[in-house]
Design a protein around this motif. Structure first.
Motif, PDB file in Angstrom:
ATOM      1  N   LEU A   1      16.407  -2.999  -9.624  1.00 42.10           N
ATOM      2  CA  LEU A   1      15.395  -3.679 -10.478  1.00 42.10           C
ATOM      3  C   LEU A   1      14.471  -5.310 -10.603  1.00 42.10           C
ATOM      4  O   LEU A   1      15.884  -5.632 -10.125  1.00 42.10           O
ATOM      5  N   HIS A   2      13.835  -4.945 -10.866  1.00 39.28           N
ATOM      6  CA  HIS A   2      12.740  -6.215 -10.684  1.00 39.28           C
ATOM      7  C   HIS A   2      11.249  -6.543 -11.504  1.00 39.28           C
ATOM      8  O   HIS A   2      10.939  -6.181 -12.107  1.00 39.28           O
ATOM      9  N   TRP A   3      11.477  -7.964 -12.121  1.00 38.98           N
ATOM     10  CA  TRP A   3      10.655  -8.209 -12.731  1.00 38.98           C
ATOM     11  C   TRP A   3       9.412  -8.862 -12.371  1.00 38.98           C
ATOM     12  O   TRP A   3       9.878 -10.350 -11.710  1.00 38.98           O
ATOM     13  N   ALA A   4       8.207  -9.291 -12.288  1.00 37.00           N
ATOM     14  CA  ALA A   4       7.357  -9.894 -12.083  1.00 37.00           C
ATOM     15  C   ALA A   4       5.515  -9.982 -12.586  1.00 37.00           C
ATOM     16  O   ALA A   4       6.061  -9.000 -13.866  1.00 37.00           O
ATOM     17  N   GLU A   5       5.020 -11.310 -13.086  1.00 34.03           N
ATOM     18  CA  GLU A   5       3.879 -10.565 -13.632  1.00 34.03           C
ATOM     19  C   GLU A   5       3.231  -9.851 -12.792  1.00 34.03           C
ATOM     20  O   GLU A   5       2.063  -9.999 -11.652  1.00 34.03           O
TER      21      GLU A   5
ATOM     22  N   ILE B   1       8.104  -5.286 -15.652  1.00 35.36           N
ATOM     23  CA  ILE B   1       9.138  -4.127 -14.387  1.00 35.36           C
ATOM     24  C   ILE B   1       8.204  -3.960 -13.518  1.00 35.36           C
ATOM     25  O   ILE B   1       7.290  -2.795 -13.344  1.00 35.36           O
ATOM     26  N   VAL B   2       7.981  -3.864 -11.804  1.00 35.31           N
ATOM     27  CA  VAL B   2       7.887  -4.265 -10.658  1.00 35.31           C
ATOM     28  C   VAL B   2       8.475  -4.106 -10.111  1.00 35.31           C
ATOM     29  O   VAL B   2       9.414  -4.232  -9.567  1.00 35.31           O
ATOM     30  N   ALA B   3       7.942  -2.976  -9.080  1.00 33.20           N
ATOM     31  CA  ALA B   3       7.814  -2.318  -7.725  1.00 33.20           C
ATOM     32  C   ALA B   3       8.260  -3.270  -6.593  1.00 33.20           C
ATOM     33  O   ALA B   3       6.906  -3.878  -6.812  1.00 33.20           O
TER      34      ALA B   3
ATOM     35  N   PRO C   1       0.776  -1.508  -0.034  1.00 35.24           N
ATOM     36  CA  PRO C   1      -0.091  -0.230  -0.013  1.00 35.24           C
ATOM     37  C   PRO C   1       0.416   1.501  -0.109  1.00 35.24           C
ATOM     38  O   PRO C   1       0.225   2.441  -0.108  1.00 35.24           O
ATOM     39  N   GLU C   2       2.029   1.478   0.241  1.00 36.69           N
ATOM     40  CA  GLU C   2       2.915   2.325  -0.018  1.00 36.69           C
ATOM     41  C   GLU C   2       3.949   2.725  -0.521  1.00 36.69           C
ATOM     42  O   GLU C   2       4.591   3.553  -0.862  1.00 36.69           O
ATOM     43  N   ILE C   3       3.492   2.005  -1.773  1.00 39.09           N
ATOM     44  CA  ILE C   3       4.464   2.015  -2.410  1.00 39.09           C
ATOM     45  C   ILE C   3       4.382   3.596  -3.257  1.00 39.09           C
ATOM     46  O   ILE C   3       3.191   4.017  -3.301  1.00 39.09           O
ATOM     47  N   GLY C   4       5.317   4.130  -3.346  1.00 40.78           N
ATOM     48  CA  GLY C   4       5.000   4.807  -4.605  1.00 40.78           C
ATOM     49  C   GLY C   4       5.997   5.725  -5.634  1.00 40.78           C
ATOM     50  O   GLY C   4       7.434   4.776  -5.702  1.00 40.78           O
ATOM     51  N   PRO C   5       6.986   6.607  -5.797  1.00 40.13           N
ATOM     52  CA  PRO C   5       7.953   7.125  -6.077  1.00 40.13           C
ATOM     53  C   PRO C   5       9.231   6.922  -5.904  1.00 40.13           C
ATOM     54  O   PRO C   5       9.323   6.363  -4.213  1.00 40.13           O
ATOM     55  N   TYR C   6       9.855   6.200  -6.622  1.00 41.27           N
ATOM     56  CA  TYR C   6      11.385   5.942  -5.757  1.00 41.27           C
ATOM     57  C   TYR C   6      12.341   5.573  -6.601  1.00 41.27           C
ATOM     58  O   TYR C   6      12.643   6.046  -8.131  1.00 41.27           O
ATOM     59  N   ARG C   7      14.066   5.539  -7.143  1.00 41.37           N
ATOM     60  CA  ARG C   7      15.015   5.689  -7.700  1.00 41.37           C
ATOM     61  C   ARG C   7      15.395   4.363  -8.008  1.00 41.37           C
ATOM     62  O   ARG C   7      15.274   3.733  -6.161  1.00 41.37           O
ATOM     63  N   LEU C   8      15.913   3.624  -8.739  1.00 42.92           N
ATOM     64  CA  LEU C   8      16.103   2.674  -9.621  1.00 42.92           C
ATOM     65  C   LEU C   8      18.382   2.499  -8.695  1.00 42.92           C
ATOM     66  O   LEU C   8      18.962   2.912  -9.157  1.00 42.92           O
ATOM     67  N   ALA C   9      18.354   1.416  -8.265  1.00 41.60           N
ATOM     68  CA  ALA C   9      19.624   0.565  -8.254  1.00 41.60           C
ATOM     69  C   ALA C   9      19.978  -0.278  -9.151  1.00 41.60           C
ATOM     70  O   ALA C   9      19.491  -1.491  -8.548  1.00 41.60           O
ATOM     71  N   ILE C  10      21.004  -0.338  -9.672  1.00 43.40           N
ATOM     72  CA  ILE C  10      21.117  -1.109 -10.623  1.00 43.40           C
ATOM     73  C   ILE C  10      22.898  -1.127 -10.693  1.00 43.40           C
ATOM     74  O   ILE C  10      23.539  -0.267 -10.446  1.00 43.40           O
ATOM     75  N   ASP C  11      23.163  -2.285  -9.880  1.00 43.38           N
ATOM     76  CA  ASP C  11      24.843  -2.610  -9.371  1.00 43.38           C
ATOM     77  C   ASP C  11      25.398  -1.774  -8.349  1.00 43.38           C
ATOM     78  O   ASP C  11      26.551  -1.271  -8.867  1.00 43.38           O
ATOM     79  N   ASP C  12      24.651  -1.864  -7.547  1.00 44.09           N
ATOM     80  CA  ASP C  12      25.747  -0.971  -6.189  1.00 44.09           C
ATOM     81  C   ASP C  12      25.558   1.231  -7.132  1.00 44.09           C
ATOM     82  O   ASP C  12      25.691   1.663  -6.161  1.00 44.09           O
ATOM     83  N   LYS C  13      24.412   1.260  -7.984  1.00 38.52           N
ATOM     84  CA  LYS C  13      24.762   2.821  -8.633  1.00 38.52           C
ATOM     85  C   LYS C  13      22.894   2.861  -8.491  1.00 38.52           C
ATOM     86  O   LYS C  13      22.648   2.684  -8.812  1.00 38.52           O
ATOM     87  N   ILE C  14      22.488   3.711  -7.414  1.00 38.41           N
ATOM     88  CA  ILE C  14      21.296   4.876  -7.582  1.00 38.41           C
ATOM     89  C   ILE C  14      21.730   5.991  -8.953  1.00 38.41           C
ATOM     90  O   ILE C  14      21.530   6.666  -8.742  1.00 38.41           O
ATOM     91  N   LEU C  15      20.197   5.953  -9.584  1.00 37.12           N
ATOM     92  CA  LEU C  15      20.458   6.562 -10.739  1.00 37.12           C
ATOM     93  C   LEU C  15      19.385   7.438  -9.890  1.00 37.12           C
ATOM     94  O   LEU C  15      18.931   7.454  -9.246  1.00 37.12           O
ATOM     95  N   HIS C  16      19.524   8.733 -11.348  1.00 36.14           N
ATOM     96  CA  HIS C  16      19.328   9.901 -10.788  1.00 36.14           C
ATOM     97  C   HIS C  16      17.612   9.737 -10.833  1.00 36.14           C
ATOM     98  O   HIS C  16      16.996  10.434 -10.322  1.00 36.14           O
TER      99      HIS C  16
END
Length: 313
Positions: free
Chosen positions: A298-302, A311-313, A187-202
């Motif tokens: 980065l996460h994938w799901a149905e 792509i699912v948070a 329920p609390e999901i909202g905006p976020y920054r993506l972390a890939i290979d230990d790097k947080i994207l802008h």
């Protein structure tokens, strides 16, 4: 005041020429804002027939009347008919959206080609596709694109990195995980920054938090069949408790035969106390909150009602 950020995916030539102007009129009538995300290259919708071999494809097609909503001609593009170049042939229609005061951004270069290939492609292929989109966008609108929403909610790590290189501050490329009835799993999901290979994207990610109409139509949920006459009420039940949402709609659906349902939603959301906003307005509100956004991998799901992984948070 809680907001519903309206993210409009324009997938096809027909959606650009017919559905998009219809949505501009409808949104203007109801004083609602939105962001239009355009496919800017060839319309190869007919190539999507390859998905017939994927699990769940025929079930989704039978539920959502693809031929009725997209048109037989559209389904022949790239197969029996030449693929029209949307950005070249519909440039004036696209500019009219911006002239009407709506934010415009990038959906993709070639919708089906991107959706069916990007997950397993490398940096060179990905950058070429995205740079073609950015260049075409600049040619049409006269300014650089500021936002992005991935076709089919499909990306790869190189694509997310390219958003940062293109200077995009916010995008909506993924989804929130949903329960079978379309309610939020978290329920609390909202905006976020993506972390890939230990790097947080802008670039801030604004995940779609509500199910789309085509994911609900024809399904049996809690003992009731979701049909044209009750689908708006079902979605409005999901928004009864006030919180910010992102809703993805399509020029080919809500801009055409499903426009009456979308109008019901606009009226219903206003009655619930929501303001319908663009992605730019949502990003501005996030910045004004001055809070540190969480990072997510980065996460994938149905998702219920949709075939294949997203792509699912």
């Amino acid at each position: 005041m809680p907001t519903i950020t309206l993210k409009i995916d324009v997938d096809t030539y027909r959606g650009s020429r017919e559905g998009t102007p219809n949505l501009v009129r409808l949104l203007t009538q109801h004083q609602a804002n939105a962001t239009f995300l355009f496919s800017l290259g060839p319309d190869h919708t007919g190539w999507a027939l390859r998905r017939a071999f994927k699990p769940g494809f025929f079930q989704k097609v039978s539920r959502t009347s693809v031929v009725e909503h997209y048109g037989l001609k559209t389904l022949m593009y790239g197969v029996l008919l030449p693929a029209p170049d949307i950005g070249l042939t519909c440039a004036e229609q696209l500019r009219e959206v911006a002239q009407a005061g709506f934010e415009c951004g990038i959906h993709t270069w070639d919708h089906v080609y991107w959706q069916d290939n990007v997950r397993n492609r490398g940096a060179a292929w990905t950058q070429k596709q995205m740079q073609k989109s950015a260049q075409r966008f600049q040619e049409i609108f006269g300014f650089a694109p500021k936002t992005h929403g991935a076709a089919g909610w499909q990306m790869n790590p190189y694509a997310f990195a390219e958003l940062d290189k293109l200077g995009m501050d916010y995008a909506s490329d993924g989804r929130a995980q949903l329960n079978d009835d379309g309610s939020l799993f978290e329920p609390e999901i909202g905006p976020y920054r993506l972390a890939i290979d230990d790097k947080i994207l802008h670039c801030i990610q604004m995940p779609t938090t509500l199910p789309t109409l085509d994911e609900l139509l024809g399904r049996n949920i809690n003992g009731s069949s979701i049909e044209l006459d009750n689908i708006a009420e079902h979605i409005l039940k999901l928004t009864e408790q006030p919180r910010d949402h992102v809703f993805t709609l399509h020029a080919e659906l809500e801009g055409q035969k499903l426009a009456p349902i979308f109008e019901k939603l606009l009226i219903g959301w206003k009655a619930q106390g929501y303001q319908c906003t663009s992605m730019a307005e949502y990003a501005q509100a996030i910045a004004q909150q001055h809070t540190e956004l969480p990072s997510r991998p980065l996460h994938w799901a149905e998702l219920p009602g949709r075939s294949g992984e997203l792509i699912v948070a």
